[in-house]
Motif scaffolding. Structure first.
Motif, mmCIF file in Angstrom:
data_model
loop_
_atom_site.group_PDB
_atom_site.id
_atom_site.type_symbol
_atom_site.label_atom_id
_atom_site.label_comp_id
_atom_site.label_asym_id
_atom_site.label_seq_id
_atom_site.Cartn_x
_atom_site.Cartn_y
_atom_site.Cartn_z
ATOM 1 N N ASP A 36 -87.116 31.706 76.647
ATOM 2 C CA ASP A 36 -86.449 32.282 77.803
ATOM 3 C C ASP A 36 -85.957 31.193 78.754
ATOM 4 O OD1 ASP A 36 -85.498 34.195 79.598
ATOM 5 O OD2 ASP A 36 -87.419 34.335 80.634
ATOM 6 N N GLY A 37 -84.688 30.857 78.664
ATOM 7 C CA GLY A 37 -84.070 29.965 79.632
ATOM 8 C C GLY A 37 -84.508 28.522 79.594
ATOM 9 N N VAL A 38 -84.564 27.932 78.415
ATOM 10 C CA VAL A 38 -84.915 26.514 78.283
ATOM 11 C C VAL A 38 -83.729 25.790 77.635
ATOM 12 C CG1 VAL A 38 -86.584 24.858 77.383
ATOM 13 C CG2 VAL A 38 -87.363 27.135 78.055
ATOM 14 N N PRO A 39 -82.743 25.374 78.446
ATOM 15 C CA PRO A 39 -81.554 24.720 77.902
ATOM 16 C C PRO A 39 -81.759 23.222 77.690
ATOM 17 C CG PRO A 39 -81.260 25.121 80.246
ATOM 18 C CD PRO A 39 -82.608 25.682 79.875
ATOM 19 N N LEU A 56 -88.699 16.888 82.516
ATOM 20 C CA LEU A 56 -88.718 15.579 83.157
ATOM 21 C C LEU A 56 -87.746 15.555 84.323
ATOM 22 C CD1 LEU A 56 -85.940 13.850 81.909
ATOM 23 C CD2 LEU A 56 -87.247 14.613 79.916
ATOM 24 N N ALA A 57 -87.921 14.575 85.184
ATOM 25 C CA ALA A 57 -87.015 14.378 86.314
ATOM 26 C C ALA A 57 -85.840 13.519 85.841
ATOM 27 C CB ALA A 57 -87.739 13.702 87.464
ATOM 28 N N PRO A 72 -85.328 18.460 87.832
ATOM 29 C CA PRO A 72 -85.910 18.723 86.515
ATOM 30 C C PRO A 72 -84.858 19.146 85.501
ATOM 31 C CG PRO A 72 -86.270 20.599 87.952
ATOM 32 C CD PRO A 72 -85.613 19.539 88.789
ATOM 33 N N ILE A 73 -85.063 18.665 84.271
ATOM 34 C CA ILE A 73 -84.269 19.133 83.133
ATOM 35 C C ILE A 73 -85.206 19.329 81.948
ATOM 36 C CG2 ILE A 73 -82.126 18.001 83.868
ATOM 37 C CD1 ILE A 73 -82.623 16.000 81.472
ATOM 38 N N PHE A 74 -84.701 20.004 80.930
ATOM 39 C CA PHE A 74 -85.406 20.187 79.666
ATOM 40 C C PHE A 74 -84.600 19.520 78.558
ATOM 41 C CE2 PHE A 74 -85.761 24.469 81.836
ATOM 42 C CZ PHE A 74 -87.015 24.253 82.380
ATOM 43 N N ARG A 144 -78.982 29.022 90.886
ATOM 44 C CA ARG A 144 -80.205 29.458 91.547
ATOM 45 C C ARG A 144 -81.155 28.318 91.890
ATOM 46 N NH1 ARG A 144 -77.266 32.330 89.347
ATOM 47 N NH2 ARG A 144 -76.962 34.495 89.748
ATOM 48 N N ASN A 145 -81.182 27.277 91.065
ATOM 49 C CA ASN A 145 -82.133 26.191 91.269
ATOM 50 C C ASN A 145 -81.486 24.822 91.434
ATOM 51 O OD1 ASN A 145 -84.452 27.936 90.923
ATOM 52 N ND2 ASN A 145 -83.801 28.067 88.802
ATOM 53 N N ASN A 146 -80.181 24.741 91.300
ATOM 54 C CA ASN A 146 -79.402 23.513 91.430
ATOM 55 C C ASN A 146 -79.709 22.486 90.332
ATOM 56 O OD1 ASN A 146 -77.357 21.995 92.735
ATOM 57 N ND2 ASN A 146 -78.891 20.797 93.814
ATOM 58 N N CYS A 147 -80.360 22.888 89.251
ATOM 59 C CA CYS A 147 -80.680 21.954 88.166
ATOM 60 C C CYS A 147 -79.405 21.521 87.451
ATOM 61 C CB CYS A 147 -81.623 22.599 87.151
ATOM 62 S SG CYS A 147 -83.211 23.078 87.838
ATOM 63 N N TYR A 148 -79.344 20.245 87.140
ATOM 64 C CA TYR A 148 -78.220 19.682 86.398
ATOM 65 C C TYR A 148 -78.167 20.307 85.006
ATOM 66 C CZ TYR A 148 -75.516 16.195 83.834
ATOM 67 O OH TYR A 148 -74.590 15.575 83.029
ATOM 68 N N GLN A 149 -76.969 20.715 84.564
ATOM 69 C CA GLN A 149 -76.765 21.291 83.243
ATOM 70 C C GLN A 149 -75.997 20.336 82.336
ATOM 71 O OE1 GLN A 149 -78.189 24.418 82.546
ATOM 72 N NE2 GLN A 149 -79.042 24.124 84.583
ATOM 73 N N CYS A 150 -74.805 19.942 82.773
ATOM 74 C CA CYS A 150 -73.994 19.030 81.974
ATOM 75 C C CYS A 150 -72.876 18.471 82.853
ATOM 76 C CB CYS A 150 -73.422 19.707 80.732
ATOM 77 S SG CYS A 150 -72.291 21.069 81.044
ATOM 78 N N ARG A 151 -72.149 17.548 82.275
ATOM 79 C CA ARG A 151 -71.039 16.890 82.969
ATOM 80 C C ARG A 151 -69.737 17.387 82.334
ATOM 81 N NH1 ARG A 151 -70.707 10.784 84.882
ATOM 82 N NH2 ARG A 151 -68.488 10.381 84.659
ATOM 83 N N VAL A 152 -68.670 17.425 83.146
ATOM 84 C CA VAL A 152 -67.337 17.797 82.659
ATOM 85 C C VAL A 152 -66.366 16.703 83.088
ATOM 86 C CG1 VAL A 152 -65.542 19.561 82.615
ATOM 87 C CG2 VAL A 152 -67.923 20.240 82.996
ATOM 88 N N GLU A 153 -65.547 16.283 82.133
ATOM 89 C CA GLU A 153 -64.545 15.241 82.388
ATOM 90 C C GLU A 153 -63.208 15.669 81.804
ATOM 91 O OE1 GLU A 153 -65.934 11.759 80.362
ATOM 92 O OE2 GLU A 153 -67.425 11.308 81.897
#
Length: 155
Positions: A36-39, A56-57, A72-74, A144-153
């Motif tokens: 459940d929601g671990v990207p 991890l941070a 935090p990211i996974f 909702r949590n401001n967690c980094y997902q990915c970068r877009v260029e």
């Protein structure tokens, strides 16, 4: 304009997989996914039920400075293949909306670029932002949590 979604660099993931320190100089924590929601920020897929992952941070910026957010990211606990940069939305982006925000070549937030964007509208918003010369790249972050997902260029 063509854009591309990018994972965290493999060199960075290799550091974490080998037990190297995160942005807070701590070893990554190992957990098992309930599905459940671990990207995973490396393969840009969801970590499956029963699969181990690391928490991890992470600071997706080259140097410390006032705008260098850390959070935090996974990632999968075992090495996974990095998703090739692609214009296609990563399969891990499953929430209904995300924050999309622009950064300068100096890695500074460009005020007025950040918006909570419905999932289906992310590519169009990203293309519009990246059409601006002052924007070097974008971050996709959790709404909702401001967690980094990915970068877009730009491609």
């Amino acid at each position: 304009m063509t854009i591309r979604f990018l994972p965290i660099p493999t060199e960075t993931a290799n550091t974490y997989w080998s037990g190297g320190p995160d942005a807070y100089d701590m070893a990554p924590e190992r957990h098992v996914s309930d599905g459940d929601g671990v990207p995973c920020r490396h393969c840009l897929r969801l970590v499956g039920v029963g699969e181990p992952y690391l928490i991890l941070a992470h600071r997706p910026f080259p140097t410390l400075q006032p705008y260098a957010e850390t959070g935090p990211i996974f990632i999968h606990a075992e090495p996974c293949e990095a998703r090739e940069p692609s214009e296609a939305m990563p399969p891990m982006l499953t929430s209904r909306d995300y924050i999309v925000r622009g950064y300068s070549a100096e890695n500074r937030i460009l005020y007025g670029t950040g918006a909570m964007v419905p999932n289906a509208d992310i590519p169009a918003y990203a293309k519009a932002l990246l059409a601006r010369e002052d924007i070097a790249y974008l971050h996709i972050r959790s709404a909702r949590n401001n967690c980094y997902q990915c970068r877009v260029e730009r491609a």
